[in-house]
Design a protein around this motif. Structure first.
Motif, PDB file in Angstrom:
ATOM      1  N   ARG A  15      32.537 -21.993 -18.323  1.00 42.23           N
ATOM      2  CA  ARG A  15      33.898 -21.740 -18.811  1.00 42.23           C
ATOM      3  C   ARG A  15      34.805 -22.937 -18.546  1.00 42.23           C
ATOM      4  NH1 ARG A  15      32.337 -16.361 -17.282  1.00 42.23           N
ATOM      5  NH2 ARG A  15      33.210 -16.535 -15.186  1.00 42.23           N
ATOM      6  N   ARG A  16      34.609 -23.609 -17.410  1.00 32.95           N
ATOM      7  CA  ARG A  16      35.396 -24.822 -17.147  1.00 32.95           C
ATOM      8  C   ARG A  16      35.056 -25.910 -18.164  1.00 32.95           C
ATOM      9  NH1 ARG A  16      33.961 -23.529 -11.765  1.00 32.95           N
ATOM     10  NH2 ARG A  16      32.550 -25.312 -11.680  1.00 32.95           N
ATOM     11  N   LEU A  17      33.788 -26.000 -18.548  1.00 29.91           N
ATOM     12  CA  LEU A  17      33.379 -26.954 -19.580  1.00 29.91           C
ATOM     13  C   LEU A  17      34.079 -26.635 -20.904  1.00 29.91           C
ATOM     14  CD1 LEU A  17      31.588 -29.258 -20.697  1.00 29.91           C
ATOM     15  CD2 LEU A  17      29.789 -27.533 -21.028  1.00 29.91           C
ATOM     16  N   LEU A  18      34.126 -25.362 -21.254  1.00 28.67           N
ATOM     17  CA  LEU A  18      34.813 -24.963 -22.486  1.00 28.67           C
ATOM     18  C   LEU A  18      36.291 -25.335 -22.425  1.00 28.67           C
ATOM     19  CD1 LEU A  18      33.132 -21.492 -23.057  1.00 28.67           C
ATOM     20  CD2 LEU A  18      32.983 -23.465 -24.586  1.00 28.67           C
ATOM     21  N   LEU A  19      36.929 -25.092 -21.293  1.00 30.87           N
ATOM     22  CA  LEU A  19      38.349 -25.429 -21.146  1.00 30.87           C
ATOM     23  C   LEU A  19      38.557 -26.944 -21.210  1.00 30.87           C
ATOM     24  CD1 LEU A  19      39.404 -22.905 -18.360  1.00 30.87           C
ATOM     25  CD2 LEU A  19      39.972 -22.808 -20.802  1.00 30.87           C
ATOM     26  N   ARG A  45      24.558 -18.755 -28.895  1.00 22.42           N
ATOM     27  CA  ARG A  45      25.899 -18.567 -29.476  1.00 22.42           C
ATOM     28  C   ARG A  45      26.553 -17.323 -28.886  1.00 22.42           C
ATOM     29  NH1 ARG A  45      27.902 -20.684 -34.240  1.00 22.42           N
ATOM     30  NH2 ARG A  45      29.566 -19.509 -35.232  1.00 22.42           N
ATOM     31  N   PHE A  46      25.750 -16.286 -28.672  1.00 23.58           N
ATOM     32  CA  PHE A  46      26.252 -15.047 -28.090  1.00 23.58           C
ATOM     33  C   PHE A  46      26.787 -15.297 -26.676  1.00 23.58           C
ATOM     34  CE2 PHE A  46      25.558 -11.109 -25.643  1.00 23.58           C
ATOM     35  CZ  PHE A  46      26.406 -10.273 -26.343  1.00 23.58           C
ATOM     36  N   GLY A  47      26.095 -16.104 -25.891  1.00 23.06           N
ATOM     37  CA  GLY A  47      26.532 -16.427 -24.535  1.00 23.06           C
ATOM     38  C   GLY A  47      27.850 -17.180 -24.534  1.00 23.06           C
ATOM     39  N   VAL A  48      27.969 -18.156 -25.426  1.00 21.95           N
ATOM     40  CA  VAL A  48      29.218 -18.919 -25.540  1.00 21.95           C
ATOM     41  C   VAL A  48      30.348 -17.979 -25.954  1.00 21.95           C
ATOM     42  CG1 VAL A  48      30.402 -20.781 -26.781  1.00 21.95           C
ATOM     43  CG2 VAL A  48      28.018 -21.075 -26.067  1.00 21.95           C
ATOM     44  N   SER A  49      30.059 -17.088 -26.867  1.00 17.76           N
ATOM     45  CA  SER A  49      31.062 -16.128 -27.326  1.00 17.76           C
ATOM     46  C   SER A  49      31.544 -15.228 -26.187  1.00 17.76           C
ATOM     47  CB  SER A  49      30.469 -15.295 -28.465  1.00 17.76           C
ATOM     48  OG  SER A  49      31.438 -14.458 -29.013  1.00 17.76           O
ATOM     49  N   LYS A  50      30.623 -14.808 -25.318  1.00 18.59           N
ATOM     50  CA  LYS A  50      31.009 -13.974 -24.165  1.00 18.59           C
ATOM     51  C   LYS A  50      31.932 -14.746 -23.220  1.00 18.59           C
ATOM     52  CE  LYS A  50      28.251 -11.275 -21.972  1.00 18.59           C
ATOM     53  NZ  LYS A  50      27.115 -10.702 -21.220  1.00 18.59           N
ATOM     54  N   HIS A  51      31.615 -16.006 -22.978  1.00 21.73           N
ATOM     55  CA  HIS A  51      32.462 -16.830 -22.121  1.00 21.73           C
ATOM     56  C   HIS A  51      33.853 -16.997 -22.738  1.00 21.73           C
ATOM     57  CE1 HIS A  51      29.804 -17.979 -18.885  1.00 21.73           C
ATOM     58  NE2 HIS A  51      28.841 -18.285 -19.747  1.00 21.73           N
ATOM     59  N   GLU A  57      40.643 -13.113 -22.438  1.00 24.37           N
ATOM     60  CA  GLU A  57      41.191 -12.026 -21.622  1.00 24.37           C
ATOM     61  C   GLU A  57      42.075 -12.569 -20.509  1.00 24.37           C
ATOM     62  OE1 GLU A  57      37.889  -9.717 -20.216  1.00 24.37           O
ATOM     63  OE2 GLU A  57      37.307  -9.106 -22.245  1.00 24.37           O
ATOM     64  N   ALA A  58      41.729 -13.749 -19.989  1.00 20.62           N
ATOM     65  CA  ALA A  58      42.533 -14.390 -18.941  1.00 20.62           C
ATOM     66  C   ALA A  58      43.712 -15.159 -19.549  1.00 20.62           C
ATOM     67  CB  ALA A  58      41.667 -15.331 -18.116  1.00 20.62           C
ATOM     68  N   ASN A  59      43.827 -15.144 -20.858  1.00 20.70           N
ATOM     69  CA  ASN A  59      44.889 -15.826 -21.604  1.00 20.70           C
ATOM     70  C   ASN A  59      44.811 -17.352 -21.451  1.00 20.70           C
ATOM     71  OD1 ASN A  59      47.029 -15.727 -23.397  1.00 20.70           O
ATOM     72  ND2 ASN A  59      48.564 -15.714 -21.784  1.00 20.70           N
ATOM     73  N   LEU A  60      43.631 -17.864 -21.116  1.00 18.75           N
ATOM     74  CA  LEU A  60      43.434 -19.307 -21.017  1.00 18.75           C
ATOM     75  C   LEU A  60      43.075 -19.928 -22.368  1.00 18.75           C
ATOM     76  CD1 LEU A  60      41.483 -19.367 -17.665  1.00 18.75           C
ATOM     77  CD2 LEU A  60      43.734 -20.356 -18.069  1.00 18.75           C
ATOM     78  N   VAL A  61      42.604 -19.094 -23.275  1.00 20.98           N
ATOM     79  CA  VAL A  61      42.276 -19.534 -24.628  1.00 20.98           C
ATOM     80  C   VAL A  61      42.964 -18.593 -25.605  1.00 20.98           C
ATOM     81  CG1 VAL A  61      40.414 -19.757 -26.330  1.00 20.98           C
ATOM     82  CG2 VAL A  61      40.069 -20.599 -24.020  1.00 20.98           C
ATOM     83  N   VAL A  62      43.623 -19.186 -26.584  1.00 24.18           N
ATOM     84  CA  VAL A  62      44.227 -18.407 -27.660  1.00 24.18           C
ATOM     85  C   VAL A  62      43.549 -18.811 -28.961  1.00 24.18           C
ATOM     86  CG1 VAL A  62      46.448 -18.030 -26.536  1.00 24.18           C
ATOM     87  CG2 VAL A  62      46.104 -20.076 -27.901  1.00 24.18           C
ATOM     88  N   THR A  63      43.501 -17.897 -29.888  1.00 23.48           N
ATOM     89  CA  THR A  63      42.816 -18.180 -31.148  1.00 23.48           C
ATOM     90  C   THR A  63      43.796 -18.079 -32.311  1.00 23.48           C
ATOM     91  OG1 THR A  63      42.150 -15.878 -31.393  1.00 23.48           O
ATOM     92  CG2 THR A  63      40.600 -17.350 -30.295  1.00 23.48           C
TER      93      THR A  63
END
Length: 109
Positions: A15-19, A45-51, A57-63
């Protein structure tokens, strides 16, 4: 409770890598993010989607939807709130000490 979600989200290296990836350039699709993660760890892809879901949910990523694409963006506000609550208090004391030391050194002949 929001802090709990933020800390949980930040606890995982994927998740830190994604951020980090979104900090470099926002507006990435799931496919683009998957490519980055797969370079570092074997994940579906499913694993990345879960992360990403947990980061949302933590509001660290918005879409944002753009046509058929779902673009992901970093939201730094929760991290700043954690900083203000947990870290800023300690840096203030250190800065005050440095300012006091500077003043004392300048006063001496």
């Amino acid at each position: 409770m929001q802090d709990d979600l933020v800390f949980k989200a930040l606890a995982d290296p994927t998740r830190r890598l994604l951020l980090d990836t979104l900090r470099e350039r926002g507006g990435r699709t799931l496919g683009e993010l998957e490519e980055v993660v797969v370079e570092h760890t074997p994940m579906t892809r499913f694993g990345v989607s879960k992360h990403l879901r947990l980061l949302e949910e933590a509001n660290l990523v918005v879409t944002l939807r753009r046509g058929r694409e779902k673009l992901h963006h970093l939201n730094p506000v929760p991290i700043q709130q954690v900083h203000d609550r947990w870290i800023d208090k300690y840096t203030e004391r250190r800065l005050t000490a440095l300012t006091t030391l500077k003043s004392q050194l300048e006063e001496k002949p």
